[in-house]
Write an enzyme that holds these catalytic residues in place. Structure first.
Site, PDB file in Angstrom:
ATOM      1  CG  HIS A  78      -1.936   1.028   1.306  1.00  0.00           C
ATOM      2  ND1 HIS A  78      -2.945   1.016   2.244  1.00  0.00           N
ATOM      3  CD2 HIS A  78      -2.143   2.145   0.571  1.00  0.00           C
ATOM      4  CE1 HIS A  78      -3.724   2.075   2.086  1.00  0.00           C
ATOM      5  NE2 HIS A  78      -3.251   2.784   1.080  1.00  0.00           N
ATOM      6  NE  ARG A 104       2.816  13.145   3.762  1.00  0.00           N
ATOM      7  CZ  ARG A 104       2.988  13.548   2.524  1.00  0.00           C
ATOM      8  NH1 ARG A 104       3.952  14.387   2.233  1.00  0.00           N
ATOM      9  NH2 ARG A 104       2.197  13.135   1.566  1.00  0.00           N
ATOM     10  CE1 TYR A 109      -8.756   8.761   2.017  1.00  0.00           C
ATOM     11  CE2 TYR A 109      -6.664   7.903   2.785  1.00  0.00           C
ATOM     12  CZ  TYR A 109      -7.379   8.667   1.892  1.00  0.00           C
ATOM     13  OH  TYR A 109      -6.729   9.324   0.880  1.00  0.00           O
ATOM     14  CG  HIS A 128      -7.672   3.789  -0.884  1.00  0.00           C
ATOM     15  ND1 HIS A 128      -7.950   5.036  -0.366  1.00  0.00           N
ATOM     16  CD2 HIS A 128      -6.437   3.453  -0.420  1.00  0.00           C
ATOM     17  CE1 HIS A 128      -6.916   5.432   0.365  1.00  0.00           C
ATOM     18  NE2 HIS A 128      -5.993   4.496   0.364  1.00  0.00           N
ATOM     19  CG  HIS A 134      -1.606   6.045  -2.197  1.00  0.00           C
ATOM     20  ND1 HIS A 134      -2.418   5.270  -2.985  1.00  0.00           N
ATOM     21  CD2 HIS A 134      -2.053   5.877  -0.924  1.00  0.00           C
ATOM     22  CE1 HIS A 134      -3.315   4.674  -2.211  1.00  0.00           C
ATOM     23  NE2 HIS A 134      -3.112   5.009  -0.959  1.00  0.00           N
ATOM     24  CD  GLU A 191      -2.516   5.125   3.169  1.00  0.00           C
ATOM     25  OE1 GLU A 191      -2.782   5.004   4.367  1.00  0.00           O
ATOM     26  OE2 GLU A 191      -3.341   5.489   2.317  1.00  0.00           O
ATOM     27  NE  ARG A 196      -2.452  13.893  -3.988  1.00  0.00           N
ATOM     28  CZ  ARG A 196      -3.419  14.551  -3.340  1.00  0.00           C
ATOM     29  NH1 ARG A 196      -3.594  14.395  -2.046  1.00  0.00           N
ATOM     30  NH2 ARG A 196      -4.205  15.391  -3.993  1.00  0.00           N
ATOM     31  CB  ALA A 197      -5.869   7.341  -1.993  1.00  0.00           C
TER      32      ALA A 197
END
Ligand SMILES: [Zn+2]
Length: 342
Positions: A6, A288, A192, A176, A8, A282, A69-70
């Site tokens: 997973h 982050r 999400y 997703h 992106h 992810e 990018r989701a």
């Protein structure tokens, strides 16, 4: 090999998403979109070498199953035509990443979905992703309206054209959603996790796995609220006289490890069999920062798996062999891509 199922392309060159803004503005003004911007191989190389590839190396993982990018999919924006052009542009960029870094990235496609438009219009893009790009899966948005849930549930035959393609190509779908346009939801904080939980509940109360016994779904973000509430879902299946939940879903539904603390991973591994868990982080994505309690990045999920009281055989399943089983085309693509020069 450690396979992160997973990831992106959150670090794509800026002009890529800049074009998306212009495309949606042009659509609103009733004008044609501007031409696509030039993106050089060097720009792509930089965005990956200083981004996901650097993090793979730092954390000791080998391969990321990589998709657009989701939150940027934005299926609630524009219409079917803009979604189609955007999905093509995003998937092409993923293909370029996988061609430039064939040992480190394998592609998964986003679909040109739009709210209340039949998912059958996604089939040509799935064909292109699998046949031209060698992608091994798709991301399926159960709520293209972005938080208003206007499409039928995943149990509905509305979605069957996608399931037929998944069965035909032996490609799984990661559930997703994209960005929330409903201010009641925070995109990554609630939309999400809600999408994951809703999709699981729709599928467990369906005939989808009777009609498509071989298709597979990955519920990301640790399965949303599902593992924590496994007892609730077992009880609901029992009350509805549908039998054992494990019999209903565990041949077809898998959970990733995008859970950003050790106690959450411990619960996931305790509740869900090791055969149904796929390693994922992810990165570089939703969260982050560094956890001040551990001194490590929240999304450095390999550290949590390393600490779980599981056998080496179970960890090998989570890190590698489950991904190769769930993504039926993955081993073939790894072999093909690793034969290419970097
Ligand atoms: Zn994601």
């Amino acid at each position: 090999m450690i396979i992160d199922c997973h990831g992106h392309y959150t670090t794509a060159p800026r002009q890529h998403e800049g074009w998306r803004t212009q495309q949606i503005e042009a659509h609103a003004a009733g004008k044609p979109p501007p031409p696509r911007p030039t993106i050089t191989d060097d720009e792509i190389r930089d965005s990956i070498a200083n981004g996901q590839l650097k993090v793979q190396r730092e954390r000791g993982t080998d391969l990321t199953i990589f998709s657009p990018r989701a939150a940027g999919m934005g299926h609630h924006l524009g219409d079917a035509t803009t979604s189609d052009a955007w999905a093509r542009a995003c998937n092409e960029l993923i293909h370029r990443v996988c061609s430039l870094f064939p040992r480190n990235f394998v592609g998964v496609g986003m679909l040109p979905q739009s709210a209340c438009v039949s998912p059958a219009n996604c089939l040509p893009e799935i064909d292109r992703c699998v046949n031209q790009y060698g992608f091994v899966g798709i991301n399926l948005n159960p709520d293209p309206s972005g938080g208003h849930w206007q499409d039928p549930p995943l149990s509905d035959r509305y979605w069957y054209p996608i399931y037929e393609k998944m069965a035909e190509y032996d490609i799984p779908a990661m559930i997703h959603v994209s960005a929330a346009c409903n201010p009641a939801y925070h995109t990554t904080g609630s939309h999400y996790l809600n999408g994951d939980t809703v999709a699981f509940n729709q599928l467990m109360n369906s005939s989808v796995f009777k009609d498509f016994p071989t298709i597979k779904f990955i519920i990301p973000h640790g399965g949303g609220a599902v593992p924590y509430h496994w007892g609730r879902f077992r009880g609901l299946a029992q009350d509805a006289k549908r039998g054992l939940l494990s019999d209903l879903v565990l041949k077809n539904i898998f959970f990733d490890t995008c859970v950003y603390h050790l106690p959450g991973q411990e619960l996931l591994a305790k509740v869900i069999p090791a055969d149904n868990i796929l390693f994922a982080s992810e990165m570089i994505g939703a969260v982050r920062g560094v956890d001040p309690e551990t001194g490590h990045y929240y999304d450095d999920t390999k550290r949590y798996i390393d600490q779980l009281p599981l056998s080496a055989a179970d960890k090998a399943k989570i890190f590698e062999s489950n991904a190769r089983r769930v993504y039926g085309r993955l081993s073939g693509v790894i072999e093909k891509q690793s034969a290419r020069p970097d």
